[in-house]
Design an enzyme around this catalytic site. Structure first.
Site: not given
Ligand code: 8YV
Length: 308
Positions: A222, A250, A268
């Site tokens: 993150r 983002e 991402h």
């Molecule tokens: C996104 C992620 O949520 O699983 C996570 O924590 O950051 C990713 O898998 C997913 O790609 C949808 O944008």
């Protein structure tokens, strides 16, 4: 069980749900007012807080598509007896692969080289310093957060001949170091902690300053785990390099990064393969189906949370 989803999720598992409606925009406005009939939310990265939960007095479950659930106020859900689930495990390999892909791309100047070829700037000489990378094998990777994804990255790095150090809250284990020691000792740092109140801003300016000259930061976790302004300063100075898949705001990316040769940027996409996204949908749907049967969903974020 009536489900309100932020989108159609990829793959055949999604069609196993019978009573699904879609948000017409971002929450909370996208819900279109109070929705007493909604039992479940299926979301991906949308902010779920008290203001949103107020719209759904009958809600029993918030099912998140993704392993990280920092966009959901779990405390607010728990206070209302609403279960929260995520999709762990199925995206471990894809995310670890991306961390290695960024590492290789930065260390071997893949994007700089690709651009040069595309733009006709490759003159056939073999001494262009812009294309001179760093050996991956023989260098040391420092992994911050040694859970499922961190360990999968360690396996891959070892196969490339890297030495592996790690830092996690659970002290000890092979290669464990205090965080500051890890940052100073490794050639490449890769982040694999969830975003929590403890990890927000974990890599602040003083910790970034501990990275070795010529060191590399990989972030597929993150953006808010790093002080992004401090990171931008370090990258603009050219002292370190980075492979970044995640950002603090983002889809905004700091403008200063866009022209830098020492940074590789991706949008991402840690879990973004067809197979992984379909597997995430399977897990999401299993959690929703269990809640619909009033059984304990398999991936409760809080193990101690009551089944809905
Ligand atoms: C996104 C992620 O949520 O699983 C996570 O924590 O950051 C990713 O898998 C997913 O790609 C949808 O944008």
């Amino acid at each position: 069980m009536k489900i309100l989803a932020s989108r159609r999720f990829l793959g055949p598992a999604w069609d196993e749900l019978s009573d699904v409606e879609y948000l017409s925009g971002l929450l909370p406005e996208g819900a279109g007012g109070d929705r007493e009939e909604i039992d479940a939310l299926a979301v991906v990265g949308e902010r779920i807080d008290d203001e949103t939960l107020d719209l759904f007095p009958s809600l029993r479950i918030v099912a998140n598509y993704g392993v990280g659930y920092d966009s959901i106020d779990v405390g607010a859900c728990a206070a209302r007896g609403i279960a929260v689930t995520n999709t762990p495990g199925v995206l471990t390999a894809a995310t670890a692969d991306l961390a290695l892909a960024l590492l290789l791309a930065v260390r071997r100047r893949i994007v700089v080289g690709d651009l040069a070829v595309r733009e006709g700037r490759w003159r056939g000489g073999w001494a262009d310093p812009d294309f001179l990378g760093r050996d991956v094998g023989g260098s040391t990777l420092g992994i911050v957060g040694f859970g499922r994804i961190g360990q999968a990255v360690a396996l891959r790095a070892a196969a490339f001949g890297m030495g592996v150090l790690q830092h996690s809250r659970r002290r000890g284990g092979e290669g464990w170091r205090e965080l500051d020691q890890l940052l100073a000792e490794a050639d490449v740092i890769s982040l694999h902690v969830p975003l929590t109140t403890e990890t927000r801003g974990l890599l602040d300016a003083s910790r970034l300053a501990l990275l070795r000259d010529g060191g590399c930061l990989i972030n597929t976790a993150r953006g808010q785990i790093v002080d992004e302004e401090a990171l931008v300063r370090e990258l603009v100075s050219g002292r370190i390099e980075a492979g970044l898949d995640v950002f603090a705001h983002e889809p905004e990316v700091p403008r200063e990064l866009v022209g830098l040769p020492n940074v590789v940027l991706t949008p991402h996409v840690g879990s973004a393969t067809a197979e992984t996204r379909e597997a995430m949908t399977r897990v999401l749907v299993d959690n929703l189906l269990a809640a619909g049967r009033r059984e304990r969903p398999p991936n409760l974020v809080y193990p101690e949370a009551e089944a809905p």
